[in-house]
Motif scaffolding. Structure first.
Motif, PDB file in Angstrom:
ATOM      1  N   THR A  71       0.834  -1.189   0.000  1.00  0.00           N
ATOM      2  CA  THR A  71       0.000   0.000   0.000  1.00  0.00           C
ATOM      3  C   THR A  71       0.872   1.243   0.000  1.00  0.00           C
ATOM      4  O   THR A  71       2.018   1.228   0.475  1.00  0.00           O
ATOM      5  N   VAL A  72       0.332   2.322  -0.536  1.00  0.00           N
ATOM      6  CA  VAL A  72       1.039   3.599  -0.593  1.00  0.00           C
ATOM      7  C   VAL A  72      -0.008   4.708  -0.632  1.00  0.00           C
ATOM      8  O   VAL A  72      -1.089   4.543  -1.207  1.00  0.00           O
ATOM      9  N   ARG A  73       0.307   5.810   0.010  1.00  0.00           N
ATOM     10  CA  ARG A  73      -0.602   6.952   0.061  1.00  0.00           C
ATOM     11  C   ARG A  73      -0.066   8.073  -0.821  1.00  0.00           C
ATOM     12  O   ARG A  73       1.134   8.357  -0.834  1.00  0.00           O
ATOM     13  N   PHE A  74      -0.971   8.713  -1.584  1.00  0.00           N
ATOM     14  CA  PHE A  74      -0.589   9.770  -2.513  1.00  0.00           C
ATOM     15  C   PHE A  74      -1.482  10.986  -2.318  1.00  0.00           C
ATOM     16  O   PHE A  74      -2.635  10.868  -1.878  1.00  0.00           O
ATOM     17  N   ARG A  75      -0.943  12.134  -2.692  1.00  0.00           N
ATOM     18  CA  ARG A  75      -1.782  13.288  -2.952  1.00  0.00           C
ATOM     19  C   ARG A  75      -2.339  13.145  -4.363  1.00  0.00           C
ATOM     20  O   ARG A  75      -1.615  12.775  -5.288  1.00  0.00           O
ATOM     21  N   THR A  76      -3.603  13.453  -4.527  1.00  0.00           N
ATOM     22  CA  THR A  76      -4.240  13.240  -5.831  1.00  0.00           C
ATOM     23  C   THR A  76      -3.570  14.058  -6.923  1.00  0.00           C
ATOM     24  O   THR A  76      -3.363  13.580  -8.036  1.00  0.00           O
ATOM     25  N   GLY A  77      -3.219  15.304  -6.606  1.00  0.00           N
ATOM     26  CA  GLY A  77      -2.567  16.134  -7.618  1.00  0.00           C
ATOM     27  C   GLY A  77      -1.215  15.588  -8.025  1.00  0.00           C
ATOM     28  O   GLY A  77      -0.851  15.611  -9.207  1.00  0.00           O
ATOM     29  N   SER A  78      -0.447  15.076  -7.063  1.00  0.00           N
ATOM     30  CA  SER A  78       0.847  14.494  -7.394  1.00  0.00           C
ATOM     31  C   SER A  78       0.695  13.237  -8.238  1.00  0.00           C
ATOM     32  O   SER A  78       1.467  13.009  -9.181  1.00  0.00           O
ATOM     33  N   LEU A  79      -0.303  12.417  -7.916  1.00  0.00           N
ATOM     34  CA  LEU A  79      -0.538  11.215  -8.719  1.00  0.00           C
ATOM     35  C   LEU A  79      -0.941  11.586 -10.136  1.00  0.00           C
ATOM     36  O   LEU A  79      -0.518  10.933 -11.102  1.00  0.00           O
ATOM     37  N   ARG A  80      -1.733  12.640 -10.283  1.00  0.00           N
ATOM     38  CA  ARG A  80      -2.156  13.043 -11.621  1.00  0.00           C
ATOM     39  C   ARG A  80      -0.991  13.599 -12.437  1.00  0.00           C
ATOM     40  O   ARG A  80      -0.923  13.396 -13.650  1.00  0.00           O
ATOM     41  N   ARG A  81      -0.055  14.278 -11.781  1.00  0.00           N
ATOM     42  CA  ARG A  81       1.073  14.875 -12.517  1.00  0.00           C
ATOM     43  C   ARG A  81       2.183  13.873 -12.814  1.00  0.00           C
ATOM     44  O   ARG A  81       2.774  13.898 -13.902  1.00  0.00           O
ATOM     45  N   HIS A  82       2.484  13.002 -11.863  1.00  0.00           N
ATOM     46  CA  HIS A  82       3.674  12.160 -11.990  1.00  0.00           C
ATOM     47  C   HIS A  82       3.365  10.676 -12.173  1.00  0.00           C
ATOM     48  O   HIS A  82       4.265   9.914 -12.542  1.00  0.00           O
ATOM     49  N   GLY A  83       2.151  10.218 -11.913  1.00  0.00           N
ATOM     50  CA  GLY A  83       1.869   8.802 -11.982  1.00  0.00           C
ATOM     51  C   GLY A  83       2.432   8.085 -10.758  1.00  0.00           C
ATOM     52  O   GLY A  83       2.859   8.704  -9.777  1.00  0.00           O
ATOM     53  N   ALA A  84       2.462   6.755 -10.825  1.00  0.00           N
ATOM     54  CA  ALA A  84       2.930   5.979  -9.683  1.00  0.00           C
ATOM     55  C   ALA A  84       3.337   4.592 -10.150  1.00  0.00           C
ATOM     56  O   ALA A  84       2.946   4.128 -11.227  1.00  0.00           O
ATOM     57  N   PRO A  93       0.799   9.163 -15.763  1.00  0.00           N
ATOM     58  CA  PRO A  93       0.259  10.465 -15.357  1.00  0.00           C
ATOM     59  C   PRO A  93      -1.050  10.762 -16.083  1.00  0.00           C
ATOM     60  O   PRO A  93      -1.310  10.258 -17.176  1.00  0.00           O
ATOM     61  N   GLY A  94      -1.847  11.617 -15.464  1.00  0.00           N
ATOM     62  CA  GLY A  94      -3.099  12.028 -16.085  1.00  0.00           C
ATOM     63  C   GLY A  94      -4.323  11.291 -15.596  1.00  0.00           C
ATOM     64  O   GLY A  94      -5.361  11.336 -16.254  1.00  0.00           O
ATOM     65  N   VAL A  95      -4.240  10.594 -14.444  1.00  0.00           N
ATOM     66  CA  VAL A  95      -5.407   9.863 -13.958  1.00  0.00           C
ATOM     67  C   VAL A  95      -6.410  10.837 -13.350  1.00  0.00           C
ATOM     68  O   VAL A  95      -6.052  11.843 -12.739  1.00  0.00           O
ATOM     69  N   VAL A  96      -7.685  10.518 -13.543  1.00  0.00           N
ATOM     70  CA  VAL A  96      -8.788  11.305 -12.995  1.00  0.00           C
ATOM     71  C   VAL A  96      -9.446  10.470 -11.905  1.00  0.00           C
ATOM     72  O   VAL A  96      -9.773   9.293 -12.131  1.00  0.00           O
ATOM     73  N   VAL A  97      -9.656  11.060 -10.735  1.00  0.00           N
ATOM     74  CA  VAL A  97     -10.213  10.363  -9.575  1.00  0.00           C
ATOM     75  C   VAL A  97     -11.647  10.818  -9.367  1.00  0.00           C
ATOM     76  O   VAL A  97     -11.938  12.022  -9.361  1.00  0.00           O
ATOM     77  N   ARG A  98     -12.552   9.859  -9.183  1.00  0.00           N
ATOM     78  CA  ARG A  98     -13.969  10.152  -8.923  1.00  0.00           C
ATOM     79  C   ARG A  98     -14.452   9.276  -7.768  1.00  0.00           C
ATOM     80  O   ARG A  98     -14.227   8.063  -7.803  1.00  0.00           O
TER      81      ARG A  98
END
Length: 312
Positions: A71-84, A93-98
């Motif tokens: 498991t890993v915790r992310f900030r949504t904006g960081s995940l959207r900019r850099h991926g994981a 990068p570029g994921v949209v969270v709903r």
């Protein structure tokens, strides 16, 4: 503050001391496995795992033997900019969270021997697993502290796909076409072609993935059906091509008729205008047996101003 345990999870822990693990596996279903892994991952953040963007291994109860998770915790904006990158998963990068969430928790799991829990999917018959089932799930991180049941989030990869690397996990299956299986939440199985030599899957959303091949018992039937489908597809292509060619020919014919008709109409109009102009300018009269154009009288007839004769 500990995360509350569901009643099914408590019951499972209670009977685990009385029932052997091999018999306990018969009572597990994919949804229950996900909840056990989820609760264990969230409890780990309350004890040891405090940092963001750091992957932690999750300690799982003995009720799900052979299963591993990270498991890993992310900030949504960081995940959207850099991926994981979490285990065998790579999120572009570029994921949209709903629905929207400021922070989220990613849980990657490897079901190992418990992958057989997914044998109950509706259209899995005719295929067999050649890799363990790998799961990638996203949860709202705010539920870690407020001791509530963490809701599962939906993600959509808009720029690049989510890739699942099965290198070193897939069992060799020569002579069979390897397919990627996506186990959907409604109990259906979606199949797609595996890439990179049959060891990688691509997807646009989270879920559970595995590599499958056609089972030996249904190989002949499935092969025959596939061959028949290919023949039918070939006939469909031929019929569609012929129909498209016929339609194109008819359309070109109609266009040609329309062009010729318009050209004739323009020529007829020009001829009528020419004749009207000629008949207006010169009249045709018969002089003996000859037709000759004659001009209309346009001069005024002369007349004397007086009756006096000139003096010459």
């Amino acid at each position: 503050m500990a995360l509350p345990l569901g009643p099914r999870f408590l019951f499972l822990l209670l009977i685990q001391a009385l029932v052997p693990p091999s018999s306990l596996q018969l009572h597990l279903d994919p949804g229950l496995i996900d909840r056990i892994v989820r609760d264990s991952a969230f409890r780990s953040y309350l004890v040891d795992h405090q940092k963001t963007a750091v992957v932690y291994n999750v300690s799982l109860p003995p009720s799900i033997p052979g299963v591993s998770a990270a498991t890993v915790r992310f900030r949504t904006g960081s995940l959207r900019r850099h991926g994981a990158a979490v285990g065998e998963f790579r999120v572009a990068p570029g994921v949209v969270v709903r629905p929207r969430s400021r922070r989220l928790v990613v849980v990657a799991q490897n079901l190992g021997d418990l992958s057989s829990a997914y044998d109950g999917y509706r259209n899995i018959s005719g295929f067999r697993l050649v890799s363990p089932v790998l799961g990638l799930l996203f949860y709202r991180a705010a539920s870690v502290r407020n001791a509530s049941v963490p809701p599962e989030l939906e993600i959509l990869a808009t720029r690049g796909p989510i890739t699942v690397d099965f290198s070193g996990l897939a069992r060799c299956s020569r002579g069979s076409r390897v397919l990627c299986a996506l186990f959907e939440s409604d109990g259906n199985l979606s199949l797609s072609n595996a890439t990179r030599g049959g060891t990688m899957c691509r997807a646009r959303t989270q879920g559970h993935f595995a590599l499958v091949v056609e089972s030996a018992g249904s190989g002949g039937r499935s092969g025959g059906e596939t061959e028949m489908e290919m023949k039918l597809s070939g006939w469909k292509v031929v019929v569609v091509s012929v129909a498209a060619g016929a339609f194109s020919s008819v359309l070109l014919g109609l266009v040609a008729v329309a062009v010729v008709t318009a050209q004739r109409k323009r020529m007829r109009t020009a001829e009528m205008e020419r004749r009207a102009y000629e008949e207006e300018a010169l009249q045709v009269s018969m002089v003996g047996h000859v037709r000759a154009p004659t001009a209309a009288v346009v001069r005024t007839a002369p007349c004397l101003e007086n009756d006096v004769a000139p003096s010459w």
